[in-house]
Design an enzyme around this catalytic site. Structure first.
Site, PDB file in Angstrom:
ATOM      1  N   SER A   1       0.844  -1.193   0.000  1.00 24.86           N
ATOM      2  CA  SER A   1       0.000   0.000   0.000  1.00 24.86           C
ATOM      3  C   SER A   1       0.876   1.239   0.000  1.00 24.86           C
ATOM      4  CB  SER A   1      -0.861  -0.030   1.268  1.00 24.86           C
ATOM      5  OG  SER A   1      -1.453   1.231   1.486  1.00 24.86           O
TER       6      SER A   1
ATOM      7  N   TYR B   1      -1.840  -0.807  10.963  1.00 25.08           N
ATOM      8  CA  TYR B   1      -2.083  -1.413   9.645  1.00 25.08           C
ATOM      9  C   TYR B   1      -0.914  -1.103   8.706  1.00 25.08           C
ATOM     10  CZ  TYR B   1      -3.752  -1.716   4.829  1.00 25.08           C
ATOM     11  OH  TYR B   1      -3.848  -1.983   3.487  1.00 25.08           O
TER      12      TYR B   1
ATOM     13  N   LYS C   1       2.226  -3.577   6.691  1.00 25.34           N
ATOM     14  CA  LYS C   1       2.671  -3.587   5.283  1.00 25.34           C
ATOM     15  C   LYS C   1       4.178  -3.341   5.213  1.00 25.34           C
ATOM     16  CE  LYS C   1      -1.350  -4.434   3.568  1.00 25.34           C
ATOM     17  NZ  LYS C   1      -1.629  -5.764   3.008  1.00 25.34           N
TER      18      LYS C   1
HETATM   19  P1  NAD Z   1     -10.855  -7.214   1.434  1.00 24.36           P
HETATM   20  O1  NAD Z   1     -11.057  -7.187   2.905  1.00 24.36           O
HETATM   21  O2  NAD Z   1     -12.015  -6.974   0.548  1.00 24.36           O
HETATM   22  O3  NAD Z   1     -10.175  -8.602   1.015  1.00 24.36           O
HETATM   23  C1  NAD Z   1      -9.320  -9.313   1.848  1.00 24.36           C
HETATM   24  C2  NAD Z   1      -9.795 -10.755   1.857  1.00 24.36           C
HETATM   25  O4  NAD Z   1      -8.895 -11.536   2.637  1.00 24.36           O
HETATM   26  C3  NAD Z   1     -11.180 -10.935   2.469  1.00 24.36           C
HETATM   27  O5  NAD Z   1     -11.974 -11.701   1.586  1.00 24.36           O
HETATM   28  C4  NAD Z   1     -10.933 -11.683   3.773  1.00 24.36           C
HETATM   29  O6  NAD Z   1     -12.001 -12.540   4.095  1.00 24.36           O
HETATM   30  C5  NAD Z   1      -9.652 -12.417   3.476  1.00 24.36           C
HETATM   31  N1  NAD Z   1      -8.787 -12.687   4.615  1.00 24.36           N
HETATM   32  C6  NAD Z   1      -8.364 -11.843   5.594  1.00 24.36           C
HETATM   33  N2  NAD Z   1      -7.553 -12.479   6.447  1.00 24.36           N
HETATM   34  C7  NAD Z   1      -7.436 -13.762   6.010  1.00 24.36           C
HETATM   35  C8  NAD Z   1      -6.725 -14.890   6.470  1.00 24.36           C
HETATM   36  N3  NAD Z   1      -5.982 -14.846   7.576  1.00 24.36           N
HETATM   37  N4  NAD Z   1      -6.821 -16.048   5.765  1.00 24.36           N
HETATM   38  C9  NAD Z   1      -7.593 -16.115   4.645  1.00 24.36           C
HETATM   39  N5  NAD Z   1      -8.284 -15.063   4.175  1.00 24.36           N
HETATM   40  C10 NAD Z   1      -8.206 -13.908   4.846  1.00 24.36           C
HETATM   41  O7  NAD Z   1      -9.685  -6.168   1.110  1.00 24.36           O
HETATM   42  P2  NAD Z   1      -9.199  -5.606  -0.285  1.00 24.36           P
HETATM   43  O8  NAD Z   1      -9.602  -4.192  -0.368  1.00 24.36           O
HETATM   44  O9  NAD Z   1      -9.556  -6.534  -1.374  1.00 24.36           O
HETATM   45  O10 NAD Z   1      -7.633  -5.628  -0.028  1.00 24.36           O
HETATM   46  C11 NAD Z   1      -6.819  -6.687  -0.487  1.00 24.36           C
HETATM   47  C12 NAD Z   1      -5.391  -6.415  -0.078  1.00 24.36           C
HETATM   48  O11 NAD Z   1      -4.974  -5.145  -0.595  1.00 24.36           O
HETATM   49  C13 NAD Z   1      -5.179  -6.332   1.432  1.00 24.36           C
HETATM   50  O12 NAD Z   1      -3.922  -6.915   1.726  1.00 24.36           O
HETATM   51  C14 NAD Z   1      -5.135  -4.853   1.710  1.00 24.36           C
HETATM   52  O13 NAD Z   1      -4.380  -4.544   2.864  1.00 24.36           O
HETATM   53  C15 NAD Z   1      -4.453  -4.345   0.453  1.00 24.36           C
HETATM   54  N6  NAD Z   1      -4.753  -2.947   0.161  1.00 24.36           N
HETATM   55  C16 NAD Z   1      -6.054  -2.546   0.009  1.00 24.36           C
HETATM   56  C17 NAD Z   1      -6.346  -1.221  -0.262  1.00 24.36           C
HETATM   57  C18 NAD Z   1      -7.772  -0.767  -0.431  1.00 24.36           C
HETATM   58  O14 NAD Z   1      -8.042   0.434  -0.384  1.00 24.36           O
HETATM   59  N7  NAD Z   1      -8.744  -1.651  -0.631  1.00 24.36           N
HETATM   60  C19 NAD Z   1      -5.309  -0.290  -0.387  1.00 24.36           C
HETATM   61  C20 NAD Z   1      -3.994  -0.720  -0.244  1.00 24.36           C
HETATM   62  C21 NAD Z   1      -3.725  -2.063   0.030  1.00 24.36           C
HETATM   63  C1  UD1 Z   2      -7.029   5.171   3.817  1.00 30.20           C
HETATM   64  C2  UD1 Z   2      -5.940   4.766   4.765  1.00 30.20           C
HETATM   65  C3  UD1 Z   2      -4.851   4.042   4.006  1.00 30.20           C
HETATM   66  C4  UD1 Z   2      -5.450   2.853   3.268  1.00 30.20           C
HETATM   67  C5  UD1 Z   2      -6.566   3.361   2.362  1.00 30.20           C
HETATM   68  C6  UD1 Z   2      -7.263   2.234   1.669  1.00 30.20           C
HETATM   69  C7  UD1 Z   2      -5.987   6.423   6.588  1.00 30.20           C
HETATM   70  C8  UD1 Z   2      -5.277   7.565   7.244  1.00 30.20           C
HETATM   71  N1  UD1 Z   2      -5.430   5.936   5.451  1.00 30.20           N
HETATM   72  O1  UD1 Z   2      -6.478   6.060   2.859  1.00 30.20           O
HETATM   73  O2  UD1 Z   2      -3.858   3.595   4.902  1.00 30.20           O
HETATM   74  O3  UD1 Z   2      -4.449   2.222   2.481  1.00 30.20           O
HETATM   75  O4  UD1 Z   2      -7.539   4.058   3.147  1.00 30.20           O
HETATM   76  O5  UD1 Z   2      -7.959   1.439   2.571  1.00 30.20           O
HETATM   77  O6  UD1 Z   2      -7.009   5.973   7.046  1.00 30.20           O
HETATM   78  N2  UD1 Z   2     -12.800  11.416   3.411  1.00 30.20           N
HETATM   79  C9  UD1 Z   2     -13.858  12.264   3.719  1.00 30.20           C
HETATM   80  N3  UD1 Z   2     -14.988  11.678   4.216  1.00 30.20           N
HETATM   81  C10 UD1 Z   2     -15.123  10.344   4.422  1.00 30.20           C
HETATM   82  C11 UD1 Z   2     -14.042   9.493   4.097  1.00 30.20           C
HETATM   83  C12 UD1 Z   2     -12.899  10.076   3.589  1.00 30.20           C
HETATM   84  O7  UD1 Z   2     -13.770  13.471   3.558  1.00 30.20           O
HETATM   85  O8  UD1 Z   2     -16.186   9.882   4.914  1.00 30.20           O
HETATM   86  C13 UD1 Z   2     -11.585  12.012   2.815  1.00 30.20           C
HETATM   87  C14 UD1 Z   2     -10.324  11.770   3.628  1.00 30.20           C
HETATM   88  O9  UD1 Z   2     -10.131  12.795   4.567  1.00 30.20           O
HETATM   89  C15 UD1 Z   2      -9.260  11.777   2.496  1.00 30.20           C
HETATM   90  C16 UD1 Z   2     -10.009  11.194   1.287  1.00 30.20           C
HETATM   91  O10 UD1 Z   2     -11.385  11.378   1.573  1.00 30.20           O
HETATM   92  O11 UD1 Z   2      -8.884  13.095   2.195  1.00 30.20           O
HETATM   93  C17 UD1 Z   2      -9.736   9.707   1.057  1.00 30.20           C
HETATM   94  O12 UD1 Z   2      -9.978   8.998   2.266  1.00 30.20           O
HETATM   95  P1  UD1 Z   2     -10.027   7.388   2.301  1.00 30.20           P
HETATM   96  O13 UD1 Z   2     -10.895   6.892   1.217  1.00 30.20           O
HETATM   97  O14 UD1 Z   2     -10.346   6.985   3.700  1.00 30.20           O
HETATM   98  O15 UD1 Z   2      -8.550   6.957   1.929  1.00 30.20           O
HETATM   99  P2  UD1 Z   2      -7.153   7.413   2.579  1.00 30.20           P
HETATM  100  O16 UD1 Z   2      -7.329   8.145   3.842  1.00 30.20           O
HETATM  101  O17 UD1 Z   2      -6.373   8.073   1.506  1.00 30.20           O
END
Ligand code: NAD
Ligand code: UD1
Length: 336
Positions: free
Chosen positions: A124, A148, A152
């Site tokens: 991330s 969190y 990572k």
């Molecule tokens: P998500 O929660 O939708 O998917 C994660 C999946 O992993 C879920 O289906 C959950 O049931 C499964 N899981 C969790 N722990 C497990 C375990 N111990 N064993 C087996 N399954 C398990 O999340 P996502 O948004 O699809 O994210 C996927 C990956 O990307 C994660 O590693 C997350 O940290 C990373 N990531 C996500 C975002 C985002 O904004 N969505 C941003 C940066 C990084």
């Molecule tokens: C957040 C996490 C980041 C994670 C990412 C994806 C934090 C500080 N960072 O990123 O670690 O990888 O989510 O899961 O939590 N906002 C509003 N109203 C809302 C929600 C968000 O104004 O209800 C604004 C926030 O202040 C920010 C932007 O929208 O400026 C994006 O927020 P968000 O979607 O939560 O993502 P990040 O904070 O960038």
């Protein structure tokens, strides 16, 4: 070629399963359903016409992993399984370190036993901590601002050390910026449990009437309209980056980090305006105080992925909000 997709029923993992299948791979799914539903399997079949092999369980279950690795010749692991709620990680840090770090180590050990040496890891942009400069490139110092984020950072470090110690190991760390959007079919998307923490699902739920009003966290940042700026990337671009990275490095070894972002920043109010157009409605919002831990701006220098993987994001903001809205209208409550 068979690959294991951990967390393959989650938001990004499920979209990657489709992309891998479309690219000719055979994805095997492992998920403990802690943040997803079995119904995702049905949707995957609806979209691809294929029945995917699914194992329900935890990535730390050595016996289950051994069963999977013995039953299938797995060439690589796409590792999405993790807990991902930043706020929750500050109140339950041990669960996060346990699930995201310890369990990953266990999985690496079992992979090693079965001579599986290739891993694509969901990292991330959170590993850049508070940005020291923008756009963020892969050379930016690594840090974190919450448990969190530290999980990572730690897994990246572990993978780096693992690759140094094992000359045949490959680890690709993909540092996602802000993934949004949904599958263009409208059959698959993000369905967060409870009240969404992230902006896009919150806007979508406000547009459809599940939430009354969006809280905009701060309008006094040093940005073009005072609200926070982020690099939103369509999930379809993100998953294409996984396939491209794996294809490019499949015969390589070592640790390879890449940013997956568009390089383009949009503010909260830009996102509200774009979503209003897709949903053809006004999205009610109020300006609230800043959210603790937020930064003003955050966006990627994605030139490394362009140079080495020949990958770049192609979906614009309209595609992100249109696809999100299609999914939200088809499944207002997600896949329960
Ligand atoms: P998500 O929660 O939708 O998917 C994660 C999946 O992993 C879920 O289906 C959950 O049931 C499964 N899981 C969790 N722990 C497990 C375990 N111990 N064993 C087996 N399954 C398990 O999340 P996502 O948004 O699809 O994210 C996927 C990956 O990307 C994660 O590693 C997350 O940290 C990373 N990531 C996500 C975002 C985002 O904004 N969505 C941003 C940066 C990084
Ligand atoms: C957040 C996490 C980041 C994670 C990412 C994806 C934090 C500080 N960072 O990123 O670690 O990888 O989510 O899961 O939590 N906002 C509003 N109203 C809302 C929600 C968000 O104004 O209800 C604004 C926030 O202040 C920010 C932007 O929208 O400026 C994006 O927020 P968000 O979607 O939560 O993502 P990040 O904070 O960038």
């Amino acid at each position: 070629m068979k690959v294991l997709v951990t967390g393959g029923l989650g938001f990004i993992g499920s979209h990657t399963v489709i992309a891998l299948f479309d690219a000719g791979y055979t994805p095997i799914i492992l998920d403990n359903l802690s943040n997803s539903s079995r119904r995702v399997l049905t949707q995957l079949t609806k979209i691809t016409g294929n029945e995917f092999e699914f194992y329900e369980g935890c990535i730390s279950d050595r016996a289950l992993l051994s069963t999977i690795f013995s039953a299938h010749k797995i060439e690589g692991v796409f590792h999405f399984a993790a807990l991902k709620a930043v706020g929750e990680s500050t109140v339950q840090p041990l669960s996060y370190y346990h699930n995201n770090v310890s369990h990953t180590i266990t999985m690496l050990e079992v992979m090693a036993k079965h001579n599986i040496a290739k891993l694509v890891f969901s990292s991330s942009a959170t590993v850049y901590g508070d940005p020291q400069y923008l756009p963020l490139d892969e050379k930016h110092p690594i840090s974190a601002t919450n448990p969190y984020g530290w999980t990572k950072v730690m897994v990246e470090r572990i993978l780096q050390d693992y690759c140094t110690a094992n000359s045949d190991a490959l680890a690709i760390a993909l540092r996602y910026f802000n993934p949004v959007g949904a599958h263009p079919s409208g059959q698959l998307g993000e369905s967060p449990n409870g009240i969404p923490n992230n902006l896009m699902p919150y806007i979508a739920q406000t547009a459809i009437g599940i939430r009354e009003q969006l809280n905009v966290f701060g309008d006094d940042y040093d940005t073009h309209d005072g609200t926070g700026v982020r690099d939103y990337i369509h999930v379809q671009d993100l998953v294409a980056g996984h396939v491209d990275a794996f294809k490019h490095h499949v015969k390589d070894v070592g640790f390879h980090p890449y940013n997956l972002g568009t390089g383009q920043g949009y503010s909260v109010l830009d996102m509200v305006a774009a979503f209003s157009q897709s949903a053809k409605c006004t999205i009610d919002y109020k300006i609230c105080p800043r959210r603790e831990g937020d930064v003003a701006s955050n966006f990627a220098d994605a030139s490394k992925a362009k140079q080495y993987l020949n990958w770049q994001a192609t979906h614009d903001l309209k595609a992100m909000t249109d696809d999100s809205w299609r999914w939200q209208t088809n499944y207002p409550k997600g896949l329960e």
